[in-house]
Design an enzyme around this catalytic site. Structure first.
Site, PDB file in Angstrom:
ATOM      1  N   CYS A 175      39.001  35.225  37.940  1.00 23.63           N
ATOM      2  CA  CYS A 175      39.819  34.176  37.330  1.00 23.63           C
ATOM      3  C   CYS A 175      40.791  34.772  36.307  1.00 23.63           C
ATOM      4  O   CYS A 175      41.748  35.421  36.686  1.00 23.63           O
ATOM      5  CB  CYS A 175      38.915  33.104  36.718  1.00 23.63           C
ATOM      6  SG  CYS A 175      39.720  31.481  36.611  1.00 23.63           S
ATOM      7  N   HIS A 222      35.779  31.490  41.296  1.00 18.89           N
ATOM      8  CA  HIS A 222      34.495  31.684  40.623  1.00 18.89           C
ATOM      9  C   HIS A 222      33.384  31.947  41.641  1.00 18.89           C
ATOM     10  O   HIS A 222      32.739  31.017  42.125  1.00 18.89           O
ATOM     11  CB  HIS A 222      34.141  30.443  39.800  1.00 18.89           C
ATOM     12  CG  HIS A 222      35.018  30.243  38.603  1.00 18.89           C
ATOM     13  ND1 HIS A 222      34.601  30.516  37.322  1.00 18.89           N
ATOM     14  CD2 HIS A 222      36.293  29.811  38.495  1.00 18.89           C
ATOM     15  CE1 HIS A 222      35.585  30.258  36.475  1.00 18.89           C
ATOM     16  NE2 HIS A 222      36.621  29.820  37.160  1.00 18.89           N
ATOM     17  N   GLU A 281      30.453  33.048  41.156  1.00 16.34           N
ATOM     18  CA  GLU A 281      29.107  32.695  40.690  1.00 16.34           C
ATOM     19  C   GLU A 281      28.762  31.253  41.074  1.00 16.34           C
ATOM     20  O   GLU A 281      27.611  30.923  41.317  1.00 16.34           O
ATOM     21  CB  GLU A 281      28.986  32.906  39.180  1.00 16.34           C
ATOM     22  CG  GLU A 281      29.543  31.809  38.313  1.00 16.34           C
ATOM     23  CD  GLU A 281      31.056  31.702  38.367  1.00 16.34           C
ATOM     24  OE1 GLU A 281      31.584  30.623  38.063  1.00 16.34           O
ATOM     25  OE2 GLU A 281      31.717  32.704  38.715  1.00 16.34           O
TER      26      GLU A 281
END
Length: 380
Positions: free
Chosen positions: A264, A354, A356
């Protein structure tokens, strides 16, 4: 900027955009006044992760899904220690949460943390307005904060813009801390916190990585003081054109050839470190259903996003940079925005989304394995 009082009740509320468009509804969360950049999120789930994502600092988030708060708030799904959004906009808030994990209502949590919100407005009309006109400054006013429309509009237009905002140091940790590896320790990673989400070091810890999370102000010397096998640059809020210090630190890492991974804001920092520019998107990418193609494999992933700026790099060629050849590795299929970069002559790569993805989807989890592979290759 937020002013608030506890006890939202059902006070009248007004949302005012900087171009003069006004929506009227009821207070949700705290009562008072708040200002920020109006953005919309297309996720149907994961509102708790969105609220606590530091990347949303100084943004007023409009939820496109009509029903919000259905699962309440629990103590496990926080991505940081607090809510970071400046304001919250929903259409139909849940009257009663329904989840065995819920500990309190979303309304109560927003109230407790002083987050001013509004409910009962046509979020579809508001989202369409933002898609046509672009993200812009906004104010939410409720209770005694409500004045005549002209006065409210003037206050919104006096609020700071997101362009030129240097915010990462406002959300990052002030003290270094360590997230230990789960199971056998295989690697050490220095993670520069520009607004890191809690799930990110956890995903690395799952892979045997001991993560040293460092403040945004960390120097190259601080990074290498932990003797890292790899260096990570996190997500975060603000305009990447202001992030001269993280860019300088990343260039120091690139010069040493240490395996590097950014997500990001970290992707935008890598872009700048390589000599590319950045620019503000009209309304950005936010939510958990953005299609991205990994150009190295051809695979299309459904991914979680939160960014209003992007890297200006050529999609159709390999670029020469001070650190060797670089190419765009990932691209958004909605608008061809750069979603990833990789160096071909050094072990460094980044993505704009993202991986995760605490709220899902998990299509991009392999990127942490790719980081591990770079560190394994360097060690060999």
């Amino acid at each position: 900027m937020t002013t608030s009082t506890r006890g939202a009740g059902k006070a009248p509320a007004v949302l005012v955009l900087e171009d003069g468009r006004i929506f009227r509804g009821r207070a949700y969360g705290a009562v008072g006044a708040t200002f920020g950049e109006a953005v919309f999120s297309t996720g149907m789930t994961g509102y708790q992760e969105t609220l606590t994502d530091p990347s949303y600092h100084r943004q007023v988030v409009v939820m496109t899904a009509p029903h919000i708060g259905n699962t309440g708030v629990n103590d496990e799904d926080m991505e940081s220690k607090r809510i970071w959004v400046s304001g919250y906009v929903v259409r139909d808030p849940a009257r009663v949460p329904s989840s065995w994990r819920s500990r309190r209502t979303l309304d109560d949590e927003l109230d407790a943390q002083g987050v001013v919100g509004i409910s009962g407005i046509d979020t579809r009309a508001l989202t369409r307005h933002l898609r046509e006109r672009g993200a812009m400054r906004v104010g939410i006013f409720s209770g005694d904060a409500i004045q005549d429309d002209a006065a409210l509009l003037a206050r919104v237009q006096e609020a700071p813009e997101m362009t030129g905002a240097d915010l990462s140091a406002e959300v990052a940790t002030t003290e270094a801390y360590v997230v230990p590896a789960i199971g056998e320790k295989k690697f050490t990673v220095a993670a520069v916190d520009l607004g890191i989400k809690g799930m990110t070091p956890h995903r690395m810890a799952e892979r045997g990585i001991e993560v040293h999370v460092l403040p945004a102000t960390a120097t190259v010397e601080d990074v290498y003081a932990v003797d890292p096998d790899g260096v990570f640059f996190s997500n975060g809020p603000g305009d990447p054109s202001t992030a001269d210090h993280p860019v300088s630190v990343m260039q120091g890492v690139l010069e040493r050839g240490t395996p590097l991974f950014g997500i990001c804001f970290g992707n935008q920092i890598l872009g700048r470190a390589l000599g590319f520019g950045t620019f503000k998107l009209k309304y950005g990418h936010r939510g958990i259903n953005q299609p991205v193609q990994d150009r190295t494999t051809g695979k299309v992933e459904v991914t979680a996003h939160n960014h209003g700026f992007a890297v200006d790099a050529p999609l159709d060629k390999v670029s020469d940079t001070p650190y060797g050849r670089a190419e765009v590795s990932h691209v958004c299929l909605n608008d061809n925005v750069v979603e990833g970069l990789q160096l071909l002559d050094k072990p460094a790569f980044s993505v704009q989304y993202h991986p995760e993805a605490a709220a899902g989807p998990h299509d991009a989890a392999y990127l942490f394995d790719r980081f591990v592979s770079l560190m394994e290759g360097q060690r060999a």
